[in-house]
Design an enzyme around this catalytic site. Sequence first.
Site, PDB file in Angstrom:
ATOM      1  CD  GLN A   1      -7.972  -4.395  -4.068  1.00 10.13           C
ATOM      2  OE1 GLN A   1      -7.722  -4.566  -2.732  1.00 10.13           O
ATOM      3  NE2 GLN A   1      -8.947  -5.112  -4.258  1.00 10.13           N
TER       4      GLN A   1
ATOM      5  CB  CYS B   1      -0.884  -0.112   1.260  1.00 13.30           C
ATOM      6  SG  CYS B   1      -1.748   1.538   1.699  1.00 13.30           S
ATOM      7  CD  GLU B   2      -0.294   5.186  -3.910  1.00 10.30           C
ATOM      8  OE1 GLU B   2      -1.270   6.230  -3.934  1.00 10.30           O
ATOM      9  OE2 GLU B   2       0.127   4.664  -5.002  1.00 10.30           O
ATOM     10  CG  HIS B   3      -2.526   5.366   1.142  1.00  8.99           C
ATOM     11  ND1 HIS B   3      -3.623   4.738   0.664  1.00  8.99           N
ATOM     12  CD2 HIS B   3      -2.429   6.536   0.142  1.00  8.99           C
ATOM     13  CE1 HIS B   3      -4.305   5.609  -0.283  1.00  8.99           C
ATOM     14  NE2 HIS B   3      -3.453   6.474  -0.557  1.00  8.99           N
ATOM     15  CG  HIS B   4      -0.912   3.257   6.220  1.00  9.81           C
ATOM     16  ND1 HIS B   4      -2.029   3.292   5.594  1.00  9.81           N
ATOM     17  CD2 HIS B   4      -1.065   4.382   7.109  1.00  9.81           C
ATOM     18  CE1 HIS B   4      -2.911   4.277   5.952  1.00  9.81           C
ATOM     19  NE2 HIS B   4      -2.083   4.905   6.986  1.00  9.81           N
TER      20      HIS B   4
ATOM     21  CB  CYS C   1      -2.743  -0.312   5.902  1.00 14.69           C
ATOM     22  SG  CYS C   1      -3.881  -0.560   4.450  1.00 14.69           S
TER      23      CYS C   1
ATOM     24  CG  HIS D   1      -6.063  -3.594   1.699  1.00 13.20           C
ATOM     25  ND1 HIS D   1      -5.269  -2.760   0.894  1.00 13.20           N
ATOM     26  CD2 HIS D   1      -6.893  -4.376   0.901  1.00 13.20           C
ATOM     27  CE1 HIS D   1      -5.865  -2.799  -0.157  1.00 13.20           C
ATOM     28  NE2 HIS D   1      -6.687  -3.799  -0.336  1.00 13.20           N
TER      29      HIS D   1
END
Length: 183
Positions: A113, A72-75, A142, A140
């Site tokens: 995703q 995941c690019e956020h976390h 995250c 996920h």
Amino acid sequence: MDWERVQKLVRELIIEIGEDPTREGLRETPRRIADMYSEIFGGYDSNSELSVQFSEDSDTVIAKGIQFYSMCEHHMLPFFGKVHIAYSPNGRVFGISKMVRLVEKYSKRLQIQERMTRSIANEMQAQGVRGVAVLVEAEHLCMKMRGVRNDARMATSVFRGIYESREEKEAVVAMIRRPAEDI
């Protein structure tokens, strides 16, 4: 990528979280993480080779349950699951290994995703197929490890070409959902 610099940055991170990078269990961790990153982010340099096709035709071809792991690019935590690809060839078919490589190309990147699902469909469509449907189901970490701490799964889909009609969407989803022993 400068893997020596990655190792130095990981060592600094270990220090910043309050650990001792010279401790026995952590001495090789910066190298191990750099090695791991070169593998799990290998999609940036990947070629899916979809141009390799075979003269054949079929109404619909489905590759079910292609396993993937992504970040995941956020976390920067993993998400993983299965990709199902259905397509209607236009006189030429792909080997199943090509579709697995295509999934690896886009899954081994920092991303979300929804983008991964769309990227797979876009590349299949660019090969001149009459239609493509991509369904992705994932867990996920995250969501499981932090924040809401929930086991919910996420599903995304993209339908292009002949699979855009409601009837075709329903038919291809039913084929993907059908257990292998019923085929």
